[in-house]
Design an enzyme around this catalytic site. Structure first.
Site, PDB file in Angstrom:
ATOM      1  N   VAL A  51      46.055  40.498  44.137  1.00 23.73           N
ATOM      2  CA  VAL A  51      46.686  39.496  43.284  1.00 23.73           C
ATOM      3  C   VAL A  51      47.470  40.158  42.161  1.00 23.73           C
ATOM      4  O   VAL A  51      48.430  39.617  41.635  1.00 23.73           O
ATOM      5  CB  VAL A  51      45.619  38.523  42.722  1.00 23.73           C
ATOM      6  CG1 VAL A  51      44.773  39.199  41.660  1.00 23.73           C
ATOM      7  CG2 VAL A  51      46.268  37.258  42.158  1.00 23.73           C
ATOM      8  N   VAL A  93      41.485  33.768  37.344  1.00 23.47           N
ATOM      9  CA  VAL A  93      40.963  34.747  38.294  1.00 23.47           C
ATOM     10  C   VAL A  93      41.863  34.845  39.523  1.00 23.47           C
ATOM     11  O   VAL A  93      42.119  35.933  40.039  1.00 23.47           O
ATOM     12  CB  VAL A  93      39.520  34.387  38.702  1.00 23.47           C
ATOM     13  CG1 VAL A  93      39.057  35.222  39.888  1.00 23.47           C
ATOM     14  CG2 VAL A  93      38.569  34.583  37.518  1.00 23.47           C
ATOM     15  N   GLU A  94      42.368  33.701  39.988  1.00 25.49           N
ATOM     16  CA  GLU A  94      43.172  33.694  41.209  1.00 25.49           C
ATOM     17  C   GLU A  94      44.555  34.316  41.009  1.00 25.49           C
ATOM     18  O   GLU A  94      45.006  35.104  41.839  1.00 25.49           O
ATOM     19  CB  GLU A  94      43.330  32.259  41.726  1.00 25.49           C
ATOM     20  CG  GLU A  94      42.056  31.669  42.298  1.00 25.49           C
ATOM     21  CD  GLU A  94      41.630  32.334  43.589  1.00 25.49           C
ATOM     22  OE1 GLU A  94      42.502  32.839  44.320  1.00 25.49           O
ATOM     23  OE2 GLU A  94      40.416  32.364  43.865  1.00 25.49           O
ATOM     24  N   THR A  95      45.245  33.944  39.936  1.00 27.75           N
ATOM     25  CA  THR A  95      46.653  34.362  39.809  1.00 27.75           C
ATOM     26  C   THR A  95      47.063  34.764  38.400  1.00 27.75           C
ATOM     27  O   THR A  95      48.257  34.735  38.077  1.00 27.75           O
ATOM     28  CB  THR A  95      47.590  33.226  40.275  1.00 27.75           C
ATOM     29  OG1 THR A  95      47.374  32.062  39.463  1.00 27.75           O
ATOM     30  CG2 THR A  95      47.369  32.877  41.741  1.00 27.75           C
ATOM     31  N   TYR A 106      32.169  36.555  42.262  1.00 31.65           N
ATOM     32  CA  TYR A 106      33.344  35.731  41.967  1.00 31.65           C
ATOM     33  C   TYR A 106      32.958  34.540  41.095  1.00 31.65           C
ATOM     34  O   TYR A 106      33.589  34.280  40.068  1.00 31.65           O
ATOM     35  CB  TYR A 106      33.975  35.245  43.273  1.00 31.65           C
ATOM     36  CG  TYR A 106      35.155  34.307  43.078  1.00 31.65           C
ATOM     37  CD1 TYR A 106      36.454  34.794  43.020  1.00 31.65           C
ATOM     38  CD2 TYR A 106      34.951  32.933  42.947  1.00 31.65           C
ATOM     39  CE1 TYR A 106      37.531  33.929  42.836  1.00 31.65           C
ATOM     40  CE2 TYR A 106      36.018  32.071  42.760  1.00 31.65           C
ATOM     41  CZ  TYR A 106      37.308  32.579  42.707  1.00 31.65           C
ATOM     42  OH  TYR A 106      38.375  31.711  42.510  1.00 31.65           O
TER      43      TYR A 106
END
Length: 363
Positions: free
Chosen positions: A15, A149-151, A336
């Site tokens: 990412v 967290v994702e992007t 996560y």
């Protein structure tokens, strides 16, 4: 969402190699224009003669896609060896702990910069977050933390054309062909229904999309038009915010309940041999009988999980509640979910004050 849990390590690292977000609505709307009946249904290009292509074309007919239309899209997709190489990478081998793996993992996401950017994202999108909290009962900080967290709050949404990623994995990666064929199916339906050029959206090497990195099947099941403009656009912060909240509540989020609480362990030797992880299942009485107790009330606890984190200096123990398990539906990993939880708490503390939103007990 069917985010690929087997790609956890790769996803969290790759990412960082993405690109800045931009809404798919920046370009003119793409109509799935009628292809003349005389147009060929033969596939050319990288996937000409590839296993599964002919069956996929027939499969899309069930959704109203003329064979010539599906063939034209597949002919325009490109096979990417780099995607196959990334999929073939193996996660690091497990070592007997403690090795400090959790401490290293946590450090990727809980930085001063990440917390500050989370607060900034919250303030820029406060109205959408408040609206999602009221409608779905999911606190704003958890929605923000997922996107962080994702992007990195939309700063790194990925730069691979989704059609290339999914076609490569559907037709040139036999090990996961069935799964990715289904995702390519969902993707083409999505682009048709949302009137998008199927060659325009970009995302992760595995086909995850937008600020919240939904796979196409998750878009189909959980994406919402939170902005009210008639489209579901995961590259738009507003729709991404609503979609994360909807995903959580559809997986059983309990409004007003805790996510995880730190555990006090009387006997580390006993705790070390107990089954742990988000799939573990205990009552509070069962944990306490083994000398494990929460440092704060878990609320309406129900069934609990024992979480053992491989921290630098020794194991760290937590008790996971229902809402912790819900976060693992986004990515099947204890680390996560704990990173999301702790980032959410840090963002909330840094922002300070109240969101002004009273969370109802039901949607």
């Amino acid at each position: 969402m069917r985010i690929l849990s087997t790609l956890l390590v790769l996803g969290s690292l790759l990412v960082l190699a993405g690109c800045g977000s931009s809404t798919t609505r920046d370009a003119p709307e793409y109509a799935y224009r009628a292809i003349p009946a005389s147009a060929t249904s033969r596939v050319s290009g990288d996937f000409s003669g590839a296993p599964g292509v002919s069956a996929f074309i027939r499969r899309m007919e069930r959704h109203g896609f003329p064979p010539s239309q599906t063939a034209a899209i597949i002919s325009g997709a490109q096979r990417k060896q780099s995607i196959i190489d990334l999929m073939d990478r193996q996660a690091p081998s497990r070592k007997k702990g403690p090795t400090g793996a959790w401490t290293r993992y946590r450090a990727k996401f809980l930085t001063d910069d990440s917390i500050a950017k989370g607060v900034s994202f919250w303030r820029r999108n406060e109205a959408a977050l408040d609206r999602a909290a009221r409608r779905y009962g999911v606190p704003a900080e958890y929605i923000v933390a997922i996107i962080g967290v994702e992007t990195r709050y939309g700063g790194f949404v990925g730069k691979t054309r989704i059609v290339d990623a999914l076609a490569t994995l559907a037709f040139a990666y036999p090990r996961r062909a069935d799964y990715f064929t289904g995702e390519l199916e969902s993707y083409l339906i999505m682009t048709r229904d949302e009137r998008l050029d199927p060659f325009a959206p970009r995302g992760s090497f595995a086909g995850a999309m937008g600020l919240c990195q939904f796979m196409p099947s998750s878009f189909r099941d959980y994406a919402v038009d939170h902005t009210g403009d008639g489209h579901r656009d995961l590259w738009s912060p507003g729709d991404a915010i609503g979609s994360v909240a909807n995903y959580f509540v559809r997986h059983g989020w309990q409004p007003g309940e805790a996510v995880a609480v730190r555990a006090r362990v009387a006997s580390p030797t006993t705790a070390k041999v107990m089954k742990a992880g988000y799939k573990s299942d205990y009552s509070l009485r069962e944990l306490e009988s083994q000398g494990i107790s929460p440092v704060a009330s878990p609320g309406r606890s129900g069934r609990l999980s024992l979480l053992r984190l491989d921290a630098r200096g020794g194991y760290e123990y937590w008790i996971g509640l229902k809402n912790f398990y819900v976060i693992t539906r986004y990515n099947h990993s204890t680390y996560y979910a704990m990173a999301v939880h702790q980032l959410a708490q840090a963002i909330r503390a840094r922002k300070g004050g109240s969101s002004g939103v009273r969370l109802s007990s039901s949607r």
